[in-house]
Every structure is written in structure tokens, then in C-alpha cells.
Design a protein around this motif. Structure first.
Motif, PDB file in Angstrom:
ATOM      1  N   GLU A 154     -10.186  67.108 -16.965  1.00 21.61           N
ATOM      2  CA  GLU A 154     -10.112  68.148 -16.033  1.00 21.61           C
ATOM      3  C   GLU A 154     -10.331  67.504 -14.660  1.00 21.61           C
ATOM      4  N   GLY A 156     -10.362  68.845 -10.276  1.00 19.50           N
ATOM      5  CA  GLY A 156      -9.992  69.927  -9.306  1.00 19.50           C
ATOM      6  C   GLY A 156     -10.627  69.705  -8.111  1.00 19.50           C
ATOM      7  N   ASP A 176      -7.269  72.002 -12.752  1.00 17.50           N
ATOM      8  CA  ASP A 176      -6.081  71.525 -13.601  1.00 17.50           C
ATOM      9  C   ASP A 176      -6.636  71.028 -14.675  1.00 17.50           C
ATOM     10  N   ARG A 179      -3.682  68.124 -16.683  1.00 14.10           N
ATOM     11  CA  ARG A 179      -3.009  67.290 -15.810  1.00 14.10           C
ATOM     12  C   ARG A 179      -2.558  65.867 -16.233  1.00 14.10           C
ATOM     13  N   THR A 194       1.198  73.330 -17.349  1.00 16.81           N
ATOM     14  CA  THR A 194      -0.135  72.922 -17.778  1.00 16.81           C
ATOM     15  C   THR A 194      -1.076  74.266 -17.295  1.00 16.81           C
ATOM     16  N   THR A 196      -4.047  76.147 -15.719  1.00 15.65           N
ATOM     17  CA  THR A 196      -4.951  75.902 -14.518  1.00 15.65           C
ATOM     18  C   THR A 196      -5.984  77.016 -14.188  1.00 15.65           C
TER      19      THR A 196
END
Length: 426
Positions: A154, A156, A176, A179, A194, A196
């Protein structure tokens, strides 16, 4: 304002008490230490399950929450652990824990780690997040969590003002959670969209009188396509927690002598599974799951020996699964309205008692498929009392050992269960 709790005074050192505390804390670290799979906020599971709650469970949930006066110590804890575990039935435990770690790296950098788990209606995976923040009052950061399986990484970012343990704090983050899944996945299964997570956090204490805290999470629609068998799955969710408190007067360890407040929360999830060739063994299904609560409370200091909280909690749970195959359907509803009282009574510098009383009406119904033998509906009066002891040491920990007693079934059974709650300050 930064004192970790209500009524703390310097404890007297006694070897017997110190030994008891050490043994208890060691056991709790083992009890609460995370086990099993750790995952992001999105639990990675599109499966539609018949999660359910029983008629007493909202009273259980309330009995196992930290007292209102404990919250303010936790809000401003920079490094600490909070946990509660308690019996929901002979088969299930409520389990919730949170870890906060925050360390400055140089003058403008900060490294933080956050972990949480809240298993009530189901065994949720642990949520973990690491973050590197650059900036002082106004900052930007990168965040996420690595994984052995690169498909589960993950990544972000976040922007904000203030820090999570301060009274003025605003933060927006985007994570995300799939990803690299399509890129690293060896088979044909793919995310069409995906998962989020967008999150807004806000905290403000106006003149140490009006406290506002908001935490909203959006899990945007995720779409996943499988090919063996061919199926499309969807998921989306919303979670919100909002607290507004008003304090009056002054006292040691708390913002005031009297408190009037309300907390509203909701957790809503939607799932779909659409097989290319629906059948009784692999049906099409649509799930709508919702857990919501409104808690209104009043608290006051009693003769400087304790804190009394009176409140009303309205709780609602819905899990509804629909399908073109009626036998694949499921429905569980639980509504509970309860009044409660919590009295935190100081006895010594290191010891206090907590007495609780709850009473409310529960409206419960459940139905599985078309089987009449698995359908039930009832209304009941629930009454529960609690007696617990709290061991404390200023700036170090609080340990609450609680027992609960079933007053509405007093002629059949008395002891209903119990729980353990702890706050550790590092």
C-alpha cells in the motif's frame, strides 16, 4: 490538559503492588499482542458472509468501552497502547486495540507508526500504517505499509496541520491499497478498479470548553474480476465517527467538572458478486451491511472522589444479503436502545473502582434463506451491571479488570462475563 487521566496523584511504591502490576502488564502484552495476518483498511475480502449480532451484544459493546473520562488522556498521548478484550458469547470475543508511535527525525522530519484492530461483528484484520512526515505545523508525508507479497503493498500520501496528539489537528490522506496487484499477479485475476481509502481527520478544542473531533473514511468502489470460475466482485464502504463535547468548570486531570456530549458513528459496506453463470452453488448476491450508533452523555465530578457518567445509547445493526436464489439470502437486524450509568470511584492513589449499570430494549431478528427453522424474531429487556477495579500509575498505565452480571436472567445465571482494558503510555 496533558495529564493522562482523571485524579492522578503520585503513587506510593510498594513491592507487592509493583509485582502485581508487573505480572498483570506482562500478561496483557501477551494477550493483546497482534497475531495473524496484518492488512490495510480494506480487508481484501470481497466475500459475502452472514455476520450477525445477538440480542445482548450492544450492551456488551458498551460495557467494554473505555470510560468517557479516559478518552482525553488518549487523545494527547504521543506514544501509547490502548486495548480492550471482552466476551460476547461462548464463542466470540470483542477485541479492539490501537498503537501510536511518533518520533522526530531531525528538525523537520517525523516517523510514525499506527496500528489498530476492531473486531466486533467479525474478526477484522489488523490495520497497519507507517508514515514519514516532512514539515512542522504544516506538513506533507508519504505513507503506506510494505508486504512480503508485493501485490499487497500500500502506498499513499497525506497533507495536514498539527499532529495527531495535539488539540488542533487537520489531516487529509489518500491510500492506494492495490496499486501493484495487477502488475505482480501471476494469474488472470485482475482489479478493474483498485481499492482506495480517502480519510479526513479533524480535531479542535475551542477555549478548552467545546471539543470537536471528526474522522471520515471513504473506501471507493473496488472492482475485481476472477476467471476460475468467472465472476465479478465489487466493494465500497463509508465509515464516520463524530464527537462533540462541552465542558464546564475546572478540575485536575480533566478539562472540567461537568461534561455534556454526543458521539455518532456509522460503518456502512456494500458488496456484490456476479458469476457469469449463476447457480445454487454459486449464486449472485448483493450485501448491504450497516452498523450505526448515537451516544448522548452527561458527566460530572462527585465530591472530588470520582466521576459519574449518565448516558443514552441507540444502536443499530443490519446485514442483508439478497439473491435471485432465495435460499442464498440472509437477514439479521438488531436495534437496541439503552440507558447507562458509569461511576468511577477513587479509593487510593493507585486504586479505583468502576461500577456500571445498563438497561435497554433489544429488537432482534434473523433469517437464513427460506428455511423457517432458521428464522427468529424477538423483543427483550436487557439489564446488565458491572464491577471492576482499576490500577494506575501516573504517566505509565491504566489497567481495568471488569466483571459483568446479567440482571435480567438473575434467577438462571448471574455472572455474564467480563473484560480487560488497558492504556500504556510510552
Amino acid at each position: 490538559m496533558n495529564a493522562p487521566g482523571y485524579g492522578y496523584r503520585a503513587p506510593r511504591r510498594r513491592k507487592a503492588i509493583a509485582a502485581l502490576r508487573a505480572i498483570a502488564l506482562s500478561g496483557l502484552v501477551v494477550l493483546f499482542w497482534p497475531s495473524g495476518h496484518a492488512a490495510a483498511q480494506f480487508n481484501g475480502d470481497f466475500a459475502i458472509e452472514p455476520h450477525f449480532l445477538e440480542d445482548e451484544n450492544f450492551l456488551d459493546w458498551k460495557a467494554y468501552q473505555n470510560p468517557t473520562s479516559w478518552r482525553y488522556a488518549w487523545y494527547t498521548t504521543r506514544n501509547g497502547f490502548s486495548g480492550t478484550v471482552g466476551s460476547l458469547s461462548q464463542k466470540r470475543f470483542l477485541f479492539a486495540q490501537e498503537i501510536k508511535l511518533d518520533v522526530d527525525v531531525g528538525r523537520y522530519g517525523t516517523f510514525s507508526y499506527f496500528q489498530s484492530e476492531d473486531s466486533f461483528i467479525r474478526p477484522d484484520p489488523i490495520f497497519q500504517q507507517v508514515e514519514f512526515r516532512l514539515g512542522e505545523r504544516i506538513y506533507g508525508s508519504i505513507l503506506g505499509f510494505p508486504a512480503h507479497d508485493k501485490r499487497l503493498i500500500e502506498v499513499g500520501f497525506a497533507v495536514g496541520y498539527g499532529r495527531r496528539y495535539e488539540w488542533e489537528y487537520v489531516r487529509y490522506s489518500h491510500l492506494d491499497q492495490g496499486r501493484y496487484y495487477n502488475e505482480k499477479n501471476p494469474d488472470d485475476n485482475r482489479y478493474q478498479q483498485t481499492p482506495t481509502l480517502d480519510r479526513i481527520e479533524l480535531r479542535r478544542f475551542f477555549n478548552e470548553r467545546v471539543f470537536v473531533q471528526v474522522d471520515i473514511k471513504w473506501e471507493r468502489k473496488a472492482r475485481f474480476e476472477e476467471f476460475d470460475p468467472e465472476m465479478q466482485r465489487r466493494y465500497e464502504g463509508l465509515e464516520a465517527d463524530i464527537t462533540v463535547d462541552w465542558w464546564r468548570g475546572e478540575t485536575q486531570g480533566l478539562p472540567g467538572e461537568r461534561l455534556i456530549g454526543a458521539t455518532w458513528s456509522i460503518d456502512r459496506e456494500k458488496r456484490k458478486q456476479r458469476p457469469a453463470l449463476p447457480s445454487a452453488d454459486l449464486p449472485d448476491q448483493r450485501q448491504s451491511l450497516e452498523l450505526s450508533q448515537l451516544d448522548i452523555y452527561f458527566g460530572t465530578v462527585l465530591a472530588e472522589t470520582g466521576f459519574l457518567t449518565l448516558g443514552y445509547l441507540d444502536s443499530r445493526f443490519r446485514n442483508r444479503v439478497r439473491s435471485s436464489f432465495e435460499e442464498a439470502g440472509f437477514r439479521n437486524d438488531l436495534d437496541t436502545s439503552q440507558g447507562y450509568a458509569v461511576w468511577e470511584h477513587d479509593r487510593k492513589e493507585w486504586l479505583s473502582w468502576i461500577f456500571t449499570l445498563q438497561s435497554g430494549l433489544a429488537d432482534f431478528s434473523i433469517r437464513e434463506g427460506t428455511d423457517e427453522n432458521k428464522a427468529e424474531s424477538k423483543e427483550s429487556l436487557q439489564i446488565k451491571a458491572g464491577v471492576g477495579v482499576v490500577l494506575t500509575e501516573a504517566d505509565h498505565y491504566r489497567l481495568f479488570i471488569n466483571t459483568t452480571w446479567d440482571f435480567d436472567l438473575i434467577t438462571i445465571r448471574q455472572w455474564d462475563g467480563g473484560n480487560v482494558q488497558i492504556h500504556l503510555y510510552f
